[in-house]
Write an enzyme that holds these catalytic residues in place. Structure first.
Site, PDB file in Angstrom:
ATOM      1  N   HIS A 183       0.685  -1.266   0.022  1.00 18.68           N
ATOM      2  CA  HIS A 183      -0.073  -0.033   0.023  1.00 18.68           C
ATOM      3  C   HIS A 183       0.886   1.434  -0.022  1.00 18.68           C
ATOM      4  O   HIS A 183       0.455   2.173  -0.515  1.00 18.68           O
ATOM      5  CB  HIS A 183      -1.049  -0.028   1.117  1.00 18.68           C
ATOM      6  CG  HIS A 183      -0.434   0.243   2.524  1.00 18.68           C
ATOM      7  ND1 HIS A 183      -0.098  -0.643   3.314  1.00 18.68           N
ATOM      8  CD2 HIS A 183       0.053   1.609   3.042  1.00 18.68           C
ATOM      9  CE1 HIS A 183       0.582   0.256   4.695  1.00 18.68           C
ATOM     10  NE2 HIS A 183       0.584   1.322   4.223  1.00 18.68           N
ATOM     11  N   ASP A 223       0.019  -7.616   1.823  1.00 17.39           N
ATOM     12  CA  ASP A 223       0.560  -6.181   2.121  1.00 17.39           C
ATOM     13  C   ASP A 223       2.086  -5.983   2.030  1.00 17.39           C
ATOM     14  O   ASP A 223       2.710  -5.381   2.651  1.00 17.39           O
ATOM     15  CB  ASP A 223       0.057  -5.431   3.409  1.00 17.39           C
ATOM     16  CG  ASP A 223       0.040  -3.947   3.146  1.00 17.39           C
ATOM     17  OD1 ASP A 223      -0.036  -3.473   2.060  1.00 17.39           O
ATOM     18  OD2 ASP A 223      -0.111  -3.347   4.207  1.00 17.39           O
ATOM     19  N   SER A 275       4.716   2.684   7.822  1.00 16.71           N
ATOM     20  CA  SER A 275       4.256   1.523   7.132  1.00 16.71           C
ATOM     21  C   SER A 275       5.619   1.043   6.191  1.00 16.71           C
ATOM     22  O   SER A 275       6.129   1.983   5.608  1.00 16.71           O
ATOM     23  CB  SER A 275       3.188   1.955   6.174  1.00 16.71           C
ATOM     24  OG  SER A 275       2.016   1.883   6.940  1.00 16.71           O
TER      25      SER A 275
END
Length: 345
Positions: free
Chosen positions: A82, A112, A189
């Site tokens: 992402h 992910d 992230s």
């Protein structure tokens, strides 16, 4: 004459034990600090800032920002899918401020994760992937990344829980997820979750908005699998039978008549024409309760069983149709990679 007077305080307690306890506490705090400092010094240089979007942006154009971890000296970088998104322009910035372009080798939205390669650089600082199966609840962990754009930020915490499952952007569940209370924010992230041995045991992936101290990382063993699949095939191979479904309860009377113990199953909502499920004779409304000898208690179980090891094999499937137990043979095929995955060389 005997003198029974002493230096014992009026409360009857000696000051020595208190001083000793304070000294022990200080030693423990020093050990904790030294552990975090050591991990930061060893792994920190391998953490990069991941920037997406064009180098020169228009006034209304925004790029993405995340973190990544270099896992080999020739420039392999793990991050989140992402973070990469669909961007065609990706840049990496290391702790010394050196910027280099990068290209996507492969992405796996189901976990992910994404694998990048830094262009025209060699002998980078890198970190080793550890064995996430060796983790224990309460174990010290350190998260390194660029939360909200603040580069090289370090937070520490513990492993709060193991074996969690969270939903990925593709709708599938990510299994064996690590829960931690090490503070994470947008921008973390793709950054590493590191053990006290300076091994990367997770890739930070998600937070729960409004909650404090509940953060998640994809386990390093999952990352190892995805890494190997992308290097070998350019994407992660998974089996496909051509259905869409949802988890549904099985009426007790149907379970008793069929002689099964499942309370839940995978209800098939749609069947793709000419797909493996259609060719096997499955129909909308069928409830899958077993596949290849594995009990199916919901759509997540069905997805989990359809891994790369079952591609091209003939599998036995038990379903409930109108309350009656039926057996079918199904032949899963390899799922087609997404358009983003086709970018891999």
């Amino acid at each position: 004459m005997l003198d029974f007077a002493s230096d014992v305080p009026a409360d009857g307690l000696s000051a020595a034990p208190a001083e000793q306890a304070a000294s022990n506490d200080q030693a423990l705090l020093d050990a904790y600090s030294n552990a975090v400092i050591g991990v930061t010094e060893r792994v920190g240089p391998a953490v990069v800032r991941v920037e997406t979007g064009p180098k020169v942006r228009n006034a209304g154009e925004r790029g993405g920002l995340g973190s990544g971890i270099v896992i080999s000296p020739d420039g392999l970088v793990l991050t989140n899918s992402h973070v990469v998104g669909t961007s065609k322009e990706i840049r990496l910035r290391d702790t010394e401020g050196v910027v280099t372009d990068a290209r996507v080798l492969g992405v796996d939205p189901d976990t992910d994760l994404a694998l990048l390669r830094a262009d025209a650089v060699r002998d980078l600082h890198y970190a080793a992937l550890g064995n996430s199966k060796s983790l224990r609840r309460g174990q010290l962990v350190v998260a390194i990344g660029n939360p909200l754009g603040f580069e090289s930020t370090v937070t520490a915490g513990v492993v709060s829980a193991l074996g969690r499952s969270i939903r990925s952007v593709s709708g599938r569940t990510i299994e064996d997820v690590i829960q931690t209370d090490a503070a994470l924010n947008p921008g973390n992230s793709g950054g590493p979750l590191v053990s006290s041995n300076a091994e990367v045991i997770g890739i930070n992936t998600a937070i729960i908005n409004g909650a404090q101290g509940i953060c998640f990382a994809v386990a390093s063993n999952t990352a190892q699998f995805v890494l190997a699949e992308i290097i070998r095939h350019g994407y992660v191979r998974r089996a496909y039978i051509g259905v869409s479904g949802q988890t549904a309860p099985i009426p007790r009377r149907h379970a008793v008549i069929a002689g099964v113990e499942n309370k839940m199953g995978a209800l098939l909502m749609q069947i793709e024409p000419d797909g493996p499920a259609a060719q096997a004779g499955l129909l909308p409304g069928d409830v899958v309760i077993k596949l290849d000898g594995v009990d199916i208690n919901g759509v997540d179980d069905l997805i989990r069983v359809l891994d790369c090891d079952r591609i091209g094999r003939t599998l036995a499937m038990d379903v409930l149709r109108l309350g009656r137990l039926r057996a079918f043979d199904i032949h899963p095929v390899e799922r087609k990679p997404s358009a983003r995955q086709n970018l891999a060389p």
